[in-house]
Structures are given as structure tokens and as C-alpha cells.
Design an enzyme around this catalytic site. Structure first.
Site, PDB file in Angstrom:
ATOM      1  N   ARG A   1      46.472  34.528  37.283  1.00  0.00           N
ATOM      2  CA  ARG A   1      46.198  35.897  37.765  1.00  0.00           C
ATOM      3  C   ARG A   1      44.826  35.967  38.428  1.00  0.00           C
ATOM      4  O   ARG A   1      44.706  35.992  39.642  1.00  0.00           O
ATOM      5  CB  ARG A   1      46.313  36.889  36.602  1.00  0.00           C
ATOM      6  CG  ARG A   1      46.545  38.344  37.050  1.00  0.00           C
ATOM      7  CD  ARG A   1      45.290  39.053  37.527  1.00  0.00           C
ATOM      8  NE  ARG A   1      44.261  39.150  36.500  1.00  0.00           N
ATOM      9  CZ  ARG A   1      43.060  39.677  36.722  1.00  0.00           C
ATOM     10  NH1 ARG A   1      42.744  40.150  37.929  1.00  0.00           N
ATOM     11  NH2 ARG A   1      42.150  39.709  35.768  1.00  0.00           N
ATOM     12  N   ASP A   2      43.771  35.949  37.641  1.00  0.00           N
ATOM     13  CA  ASP A   2      42.429  36.089  38.206  1.00  0.00           C
ATOM     14  C   ASP A   2      42.071  34.921  39.113  1.00  0.00           C
ATOM     15  O   ASP A   2      41.319  35.073  40.071  1.00  0.00           O
ATOM     16  CB  ASP A   2      41.412  36.211  37.065  1.00  0.00           C
ATOM     17  CG  ASP A   2      40.110  36.852  37.513  1.00  0.00           C
ATOM     18  OD1 ASP A   2      40.105  37.499  38.579  1.00  0.00           O
ATOM     19  OD2 ASP A   2      39.098  36.718  36.800  1.00  0.00           O
TER      20      ASP A   2
ATOM     21  N   HIS B   1      34.585  36.953  29.223  1.00  0.00           N
ATOM     22  CA  HIS B   1      35.133  36.515  30.513  1.00  0.00           C
ATOM     23  C   HIS B   1      33.949  36.332  31.463  1.00  0.00           C
ATOM     24  O   HIS B   1      33.297  37.308  31.837  1.00  0.00           O
ATOM     25  CB  HIS B   1      36.098  37.586  31.037  1.00  0.00           C
ATOM     26  CG  HIS B   1      36.675  37.315  32.383  1.00  0.00           C
ATOM     27  ND1 HIS B   1      37.987  36.921  32.567  1.00  0.00           N
ATOM     28  CD2 HIS B   1      36.133  37.402  33.630  1.00  0.00           C
ATOM     29  CE1 HIS B   1      38.219  36.774  33.866  1.00  0.00           C
ATOM     30  NE2 HIS B   1      37.109  37.065  34.529  1.00  0.00           N
TER      31      HIS B   1
ATOM     32  N   HIS C   1      32.063  34.518  34.978  1.00  0.00           N
ATOM     33  CA  HIS C   1      32.139  33.891  36.299  1.00  0.00           C
ATOM     34  C   HIS C   1      30.876  33.067  36.508  1.00  0.00           C
ATOM     35  O   HIS C   1      29.813  33.401  35.979  1.00  0.00           O
ATOM     36  CB  HIS C   1      32.289  34.954  37.388  1.00  0.00           C
ATOM     37  CG  HIS C   1      33.637  35.615  37.397  1.00  0.00           C
ATOM     38  ND1 HIS C   1      34.541  35.452  38.434  1.00  0.00           N
ATOM     39  CD2 HIS C   1      34.252  36.412  36.497  1.00  0.00           C
ATOM     40  CE1 HIS C   1      35.649  36.133  38.164  1.00  0.00           C
ATOM     41  NE2 HIS C   1      35.491  36.727  36.993  1.00  0.00           N
TER      42      HIS C   1
ATOM     43  N   CYS D   1      35.796  37.851  42.303  1.00  0.00           N
ATOM     44  CA  CYS D   1      35.938  39.275  42.589  1.00  0.00           C
ATOM     45  C   CYS D   1      35.763  39.522  44.080  1.00  0.00           C
ATOM     46  O   CYS D   1      34.838  38.978  44.693  1.00  0.00           O
ATOM     47  CB  CYS D   1      34.883  40.049  41.789  1.00  0.00           C
ATOM     48  SG  CYS D   1      34.777  41.793  42.206  1.00  0.00           S
TER      49      CYS D   1
ATOM     50  N   ASN E   1      35.783  31.843  38.517  1.00  0.00           N
ATOM     51  CA  ASN E   1      35.662  31.869  37.065  1.00  0.00           C
ATOM     52  C   ASN E   1      35.069  30.553  36.567  1.00  0.00           C
ATOM     53  O   ASN E   1      35.083  29.538  37.272  1.00  0.00           O
ATOM     54  CB  ASN E   1      37.046  32.028  36.429  1.00  0.00           C
ATOM     55  CG  ASN E   1      37.713  33.332  36.773  1.00  0.00           C
ATOM     56  OD1 ASN E   1      37.535  34.324  36.087  1.00  0.00           O
ATOM     57  ND2 ASN E   1      38.508  33.326  37.836  1.00  0.00           N
TER      58      ASN E   1
END
Length: 307
Positions: free
Chosen positions: A22-23, A214, A216, A247, A256
Site C-alpha cells: 500500500r504505502d 511508522h 520514513h 508522501c 519508508n
């Protein structure tokens, strides 16, 4: 300490939540097919991942990389003990997620209005009200709810985010049935001291809920932040195979923290994850081939030690 493929047996367990499907993919120019994404998810599970952010139930016209969520959930293997997480941002997304049979629902609630309005089309207060509606709609489904507080460490629009602001948001989340709260450094601006302080503050209002982080690696602090979180007592960390992701509001973001690089750090430091380091590294390379990009992760280039 010797490097073990899944971490030393008997070592304290740290759960790694794989967010690559997903991310890791949502901002890539190349859109992977449903078949490739199913293979990615199933291979991650085969490597030992037990929680995986598999799909996002957002408007596919706005995020074409996330199209086909229902087809993916219908096609993935359903191994015992594996949780396929679906991200939802509104009640329509929740309806789709429940119908598709996700194992867990995750809702993102930004800590700042600047980000919330641009990313989700509403204020933080409005998103908290939506979260309350989603929580009520989940009642009786047996599907657990987790909530991610995005821009918890800094916002591309509102700048510095006071810890008190994040605590206020988490206090509201604690009014729901959420079993876990994740703090997200959405644009990669946090540093270890900030991680330690914010976790201590949030822990006072989170109740019995698990805390997750979470990170990055936009400014090369992601792994230091992850280690600071574990030292502070966090036992659940997000990461993305190959280090892909990022993002859209963080220019030049490097993605990430990479699952394989995180595993190397954790395993060499004495923690056990149950996830295969070699399997994760191979999958990071596989993603790079599919996306026609060099993975940001370092382990695939340097290799493990000892080899």
C-alpha cells in the site's frame, strides 16, 4: 552478536508490519498489476510477515495505484494467523473493506489541519468524527480497528507539530474501540529524542492500546528513530520492502524505512521478528525490477553479515 535470518531464537519479539503493497506503491509512477500485488503479498507472508497492509479502499480515480482492492483481497492466500490490513478514510471505504473480507481496518487521522485538508479533504475534527462513525459501523463485525496518526512528527504545511496536539488526537482515538495507535513520521522529519518524548507523552493517554511507529527515511533518521522507538518499549514497527514509498507532499522523499534494512538492524541487535532477512531482501529486489527502479534499501546491495 551473530546475524540470524529471522533474529535470534529466544530474543524478544518485535512485530514488523509490511506496508509495501500500500504505502510502498501508492506514489509510484508505474502501476503494478493486481496479479503482481497478490504475488507480492503472498511472498511476503511466505517470508514470515504476519501483518501486511495489503490494500487501500480509496477512490481509484484519485489513486490509480490502489485500484483493484477487492480483486486483491479475493486473490490472496488466507494463511492462519495472517492479518491483511485495509486502509479506509471514510464510511464508503469501510463498506468496501468489510465486504472484501479484510482482517483489520486501519484509519489514518492526521495531527494537522493543513495535511488533513489537502490529503483527505476535511479538518482533523471532521476526520475524528468520521473515525467515530467508522468505529460504530465496525461494531459486531469482529474486525479490529487500528488508527494511524499521520504527521505526528512534523507537517509539510503547518510545520512543527507540538506534542500536545498529537496527545489530544490520541486522547480522542482512545474513546474508540481501536486496539492500536500508530505514530507516523509521514514526511521523515523526526529525530530519536523527539520519538522518545512523544511516545512517553502519548503513552499516558493511550490506555492499554498497543503503540506502533511508522517512519520514513527522508532525512536519514528513520532507522535511528525505529531503534529509539524499540528502546522506548514499542514492539510494532511499519516498514516497506525495498524502502519504496513516500508522501506526495514530501518532495524528494526516499521512502519508508526498508523492511530488509530494519530486519538487519533488529536481528543484529538481538530482537526476533520471525521474518526472513534473505526473503525480504529478495522481495525488495523483485519490487525494484517490477517498478524499474533501484530499491532505496541498502541490504540488497551490500548483503547481510556474515554472508
Amino acid at each position: 552478536m551473530a546475524a540470524y535470518d529471522r533474529g535470534p531464537e529466544g530474543g524478544e519479539h518485535v512485530e514488523v508490519v509490511e506496508v509495501g503493497p500500500r504505502d510502498g506503491l501508492q506514489n509510484e509512477a508505474r502501476v503494478l498489476s493486481v496479479e503482481d500485488r497478490i504475488e507480492l503479498i503472498d511472498r511476503a507472508v511466505a517470508a514470515g510477515v504476519r501483518r501486511i497492509e495489503a490494500v487501500s479502499f480509496v477512490n481509484p480515480k484519485r489513486v490509480p495505484q490502489m485500484a483493484g482492492a477487492e480483486e486483491i483481497m479475493a486473490g490472496v492466500g488466507r494463511a492462519p494467523g495472517v492479518s491483511h490490513i485495509g486502509l479506509v478514510l471514510n464510511r464508503r471505504g469501510l463498506e468496501r473493506a468489510v465486504a472484501a473480507g479484510v482482517s483489520e481496518v486501519n484509519v489514518a487521522v492526521p495531527a494537522t489541519d493543513g495535511f488533513c485538508v489537502r490529503n483527505q479533504g476535511c479538518t482533523v475534527e471532521e476526520m475524528l468524527e468520521t473515525l467515530a462513525d467508522i468505529d460504530r459501523d465496525l461494531e459486531g463485525t469482529g474486525i479490529p480497528l487500528s488508527v494511524t496518526v499521520s504527521t505526528a512528527f512534523g507537517c509539510p504545511f503547518d510545520g512543527e507539530v507540538p506534542a500536545e496536539r498529537v496527545v489530544d488526537v490520541v486522547r480522542r482515538i482512545a474513546d474508540t474501540s481501536a486496539v492500536e495507535v500508530a505514530l507516523a513520521d509521514t514526511i521523515g522529519v523526526g529525530v530519536p529524542h523527539q520519538v522518545s518524548e512523544l511516545l512517553a507523552a502519548v503513552g499516558e493517554v493511550a490506555g492499554e492500546r498497543a503503540l506502533r511507529c511508522h517512519f520514513h527515511n527522508t532525512r536519514n533518521t528513520g532507522y535511528a528513530n525505529a531503534l529509539a522507538a524499540v528502546v522506548a518499549g514499542v514492539r510494532v514497527l511499519d516498514s516497506s520492502l525495498g524502502g519504496f514509498g513516500g508522501c506526495p507532499f514530501a518532495p524528494a522523499a526516499t521512502g519508508n524505512i526498508a523492511t530488509e534494512d530494519l530486519l538487519y538492524m533488529l536481528h543484529r541487535s538481538g530482537w526476533h521478528t520471525g521474518v526472513s532477512l534473505s526473503g525480504a531482501a529478495a522481495l525488495g529486489e523483485w519490487m525494484g525490477q517490477r517498478l524499474d527502479k533501484q530499491p532505496p534499501a541498502y541490504l540488497g546491495r551490500a548483503g547481510a553479515f556474515p554472508s
